[in-house]
Motif scaffolding. Structure first.
Motif, mmCIF file in Angstrom:
data_model
loop_
_atom_site.group_PDB
_atom_site.id
_atom_site.type_symbol
_atom_site.label_atom_id
_atom_site.label_comp_id
_atom_site.label_asym_id
_atom_site.label_seq_id
_atom_site.Cartn_x
_atom_site.Cartn_y
_atom_site.Cartn_z
ATOM 1 N N ARG A 198 -3.895 -0.379 -6.935
ATOM 2 C CA ARG A 198 -4.025 -0.975 -8.266
ATOM 3 C C ARG A 198 -2.751 -1.719 -8.656
ATOM 4 N N LEU A 199 -1.599 -1.110 -8.358
ATOM 5 C CA LEU A 199 -0.330 -1.764 -8.663
ATOM 6 C C LEU A 199 -0.144 -3.038 -7.840
ATOM 7 N N ALA A 200 -0.548 -2.977 -6.564
ATOM 8 C CA ALA A 200 -0.414 -4.154 -5.704
ATOM 9 C C ALA A 200 -1.290 -5.301 -6.206
ATOM 10 N N LYS A 201 -2.448 -4.961 -6.714
ATOM 11 C CA LYS A 201 -3.333 -5.992 -7.275
ATOM 12 C C LYS A 201 -2.685 -6.642 -8.487
ATOM 13 N N GLU A 202 -2.019 -5.807 -9.319
ATOM 14 C CA GLU A 202 -1.366 -6.334 -10.519
ATOM 15 C C GLU A 202 -0.143 -7.173 -10.167
ATOM 16 N N ARG A 203 0.657 -6.711 -9.202
ATOM 17 C CA ARG A 203 1.927 -7.372 -8.902
ATOM 18 C C ARG A 203 1.794 -8.558 -7.956
ATOM 19 N N PHE A 204 0.943 -8.383 -6.932
ATOM 20 C CA PHE A 204 0.863 -9.382 -5.876
ATOM 21 C C PHE A 204 -0.472 -10.117 -5.830
ATOM 22 N N GLY A 205 -1.437 -9.650 -6.609
ATOM 23 C CA GLY A 205 -2.763 -10.246 -6.558
ATOM 24 C C GLY A 205 -3.546 -9.860 -5.322
ATOM 25 N N ASP A 206 -3.066 -8.846 -4.587
ATOM 26 C CA ASP A 206 -3.705 -8.445 -3.328
ATOM 27 C C ASP A 206 -3.519 -6.939 -3.135
ATOM 28 N N GLU A 207 -4.582 -6.183 -3.276
ATOM 29 C CA GLU A 207 -4.460 -4.722 -3.163
ATOM 30 C C GLU A 207 -4.137 -4.261 -1.755
ATOM 31 N N GLU A 208 -4.380 -5.118 -0.754
ATOM 32 C CA GLU A 208 -4.067 -4.748 0.621
ATOM 33 C C GLU A 208 -2.558 -4.697 0.874
ATOM 34 N N ARG A 209 -1.778 -5.177 -0.067
ATOM 35 C CA ARG A 209 -0.312 -5.120 0.067
ATOM 36 C C ARG A 209 0.242 -3.852 -0.599
ATOM 37 N N TRP A 210 -0.586 -2.811 -0.677
ATOM 38 C CA TRP A 210 -0.208 -1.605 -1.421
ATOM 39 C C TRP A 210 1.028 -0.915 -0.841
ATOM 40 N N ARG A 211 1.237 -1.017 0.458
ATOM 41 C CA ARG A 211 2.425 -0.375 1.033
ATOM 42 C C ARG A 211 3.721 -1.007 0.523
ATOM 43 N N GLU A 212 3.656 -2.276 0.142
ATOM 44 C CA GLU A 212 4.858 -2.951 -0.351
ATOM 45 C C GLU A 212 5.324 -2.375 -1.686
ATOM 46 N N VAL A 213 4.433 -1.733 -2.406
ATOM 47 C CA VAL A 213 4.811 -1.104 -3.674
ATOM 48 C C VAL A 213 5.864 -0.027 -3.428
ATOM 49 N N MET A 214 5.793 0.631 -2.270
ATOM 50 C CA MET A 214 6.721 1.715 -1.943
ATOM 51 C C MET A 214 8.094 1.213 -1.492
ATOM 52 N N HIS A 215 8.279 -0.102 -1.378
ATOM 53 C CA HIS A 215 9.560 -0.630 -0.914
ATOM 54 C C HIS A 215 10.690 -0.367 -1.899
ATOM 55 N N ARG A 216 10.359 0.025 -3.131
ATOM 56 C CA ARG A 216 11.397 0.331 -4.118
ATOM 57 C C ARG A 216 12.063 1.675 -3.846
ATOM 58 N N VAL A 217 11.417 2.562 -3.078
ATOM 59 C CA VAL A 217 12.013 3.870 -2.804
ATOM 60 C C VAL A 217 12.997 3.730 -1.640
ATOM 61 N N PRO A 218 13.994 4.613 -1.541
ATOM 62 C CA PRO A 218 15.054 4.431 -0.534
ATOM 63 C C PRO A 218 14.558 4.284 0.900
ATOM 64 N N MET A 219 13.509 5.009 1.277
ATOM 65 C CA MET A 219 13.041 4.918 2.663
ATOM 66 C C MET A 219 11.963 3.864 2.851
ATOM 67 N N LYS A 220 11.678 3.131 1.782
ATOM 68 C CA LYS A 220 10.738 2.003 1.820
ATOM 69 C C LYS A 220 9.294 2.418 2.099
ATOM 70 N N ARG A 221 9.015 3.696 1.937
ATOM 71 C CA ARG A 221 7.651 4.182 2.167
ATOM 72 C C ARG A 221 7.474 5.525 1.481
ATOM 73 N N ALA A 222 6.225 5.921 1.338
ATOM 74 C CA ALA A 222 5.936 7.267 0.865
ATOM 75 C C ALA A 222 6.059 8.248 2.025
ATOM 76 N N ALA A 223 6.228 9.520 1.685
ATOM 77 C CA ALA A 223 6.212 10.561 2.718
ATOM 78 C C ALA A 223 4.794 10.738 3.249
ATOM 79 N N THR A 224 4.677 11.234 4.454
ATOM 80 C CA THR A 224 3.368 11.643 4.960
ATOM 81 C C THR A 224 3.104 13.088 4.527
ATOM 82 N N VAL A 225 1.850 13.473 4.502
ATOM 83 C CA VAL A 225 1.527 14.852 4.129
ATOM 84 C C VAL A 225 2.104 15.826 5.157
#
Length: 245
Positions: free
Chosen positions: A197-224
Motif C-alpha cells: 500500500r505504501l509503495a502504491k502511494e509513494r511510487f505508484g507501483d505496489e510491486e516496488r514494496w521492498r523499496e519501502v524497507m530501504h529506509r531501515v539500516p539493513m535495507k530490508r525487513a527481517a525474515t521470520v
C-alpha cells in the motif's frame, strides 16, 4: 549447535501463521513437541500436520480466543505441562491517537497485551511449582522506539517489555526464565500488505514494496526465520543465565 531442546514441550500462541508459525517450526526442528494456539482450528490442523511431517515430533492445535478469559482457561486446561511458552498472538493496528478509537484500542490490547499476561499467569504458576520453564514474549521494537502513528502498538509493546523484565527479574528464584523479543519490521503477510500500500502511494507501483524497507539500516525487513532462530536459542540451555531482559 545442539540446543538440547529435544523432548521438551512448547506452547506457542499465535502459531497458525507468521512469526508464531515460524517459531513452532524452529522449536520442532530442535526436537520439541509443540502445541499451537490460534483462533481457527482448520489453520492449526494444517500447521500441525506440516510440522509432524517435516520434523517428526508431536504437534497439535488448540483453537481459542486468548482475548477472552474463557479462551485462556481452555488452553491452560488442555495443554498439560509446558516447558516453553511463547506468546506471539495479536496484531495491533497502525494509527494515531485520533485514528484509533477506544473499541479498536481495547480489542487489540485484549489479545496482544492482556492475552499474553493472562496466559503467562496460568502457565507460570505450574512452571514455578515444577521449578523450571522458559517464557518468551514477542513484543516489538516500537516499545523501545515509540511511533505516534503506531501509538496503540508502541504502548502495548512497552508494557510487554516491562512485564517481561519485571517478572523475569524475580522468576529465576523459582527456576523460570522470562524474556522479551522486540522485532523490528518482519516480512510477514501483514507487513507485505502494508508495504504494498505504501509503495502504491509513494511510487505508484505496489510491486516496488521492498523499496519501502530501504529506509531501515539493513535495507530490508527481517525474515521470520531470523526471529524464530533467536527465540529457539533464548528458550534453550545455551541461554540459561538470561532472564528479565
Amino acid at each position: 549447535m545442539d540446543l538440547n531442546l529435544r523432548g521438551r514441550r512448547a506452547l506457542i500462541a499465535g502459531a497458525s501463521k507468521g512469526i508464531g508459525l515460524s517459531i513452532a517450526h524452529a522449536l520442532a526442528a530442535e526436537g520439541c513437541d509443540v502445541q499451537l494456539v490460534a483462533r481457527t482450528q482448520a489453520a492449526l490442523d494444517t500447521a500441525a500436520a506440516e510440522i509432524r511431517d517435516k520434523h517428526g515430533v508431536k504437534a497439535s492445535g488448540i483453537a481459542a480466543d486468548l482475548s477472552k478469559r474463557e479462551g485462556v482457561k481452555t488452553v491452560a486446561a488442555a495443554c498439560g505441562a509446558v516447558d516453553i511458552l511463547v506468546n506471539s498472538a495479536g496484531a495491533i493496528p497502525r494509527g494515531t491517537l485520533l485514528e484509533i478509537d477506544e473499541d479498536r484500542w481495547r480489542a487489540a490490547w485484549d489479545l496482544k497485551l492482556f492475552g499474553c499476561i493472562n496466559l503467562t499467569r496460568e502457565i507460570y504458576r505450574a512452571m514455578c511449582e515444577r521449578g523450571s520453564g522458559v517464557i518468551v514474549n514477542i513484543a516489538g521494537l516500537a516499545g523501545e522506539r515509540p511511533d505516534a502513528h503506531y501509538i496503540a502498538g508502541s504502548c502495548a509493546n512497552a508494557a510487554l517489555i516491562m512485564f517481561s523484565k519485571s517478572l523475569g527479574g524475580d522468576s529465576i528464584r523459582y527456576g523460570v526464565r522470562v524474556l522479551a523479543v522486540n522485532p523490528g519490521p518482519v516480512e510477514t503477510d501483514a507487513l507485505i500488505t502494508h508495504t504494498r500500500r505504501l509503495a502504491k502511494e509513494r511510487f505508484g507501483d505496489e510491486e516496488r514494496w521492498r523499496e519501502v524497507m530501504h529506509r531501515v539500516p539493513m535495507k530490508r525487513a527481517a525474515t521470520v526465520e531470523e526471529v524464530s532462530g533467536l527465540v529457539a536459542f533464548l528458550a534453550s540451555d545455551r541461554c540459561s543465565y538470561i532472564s528479565g531482559s
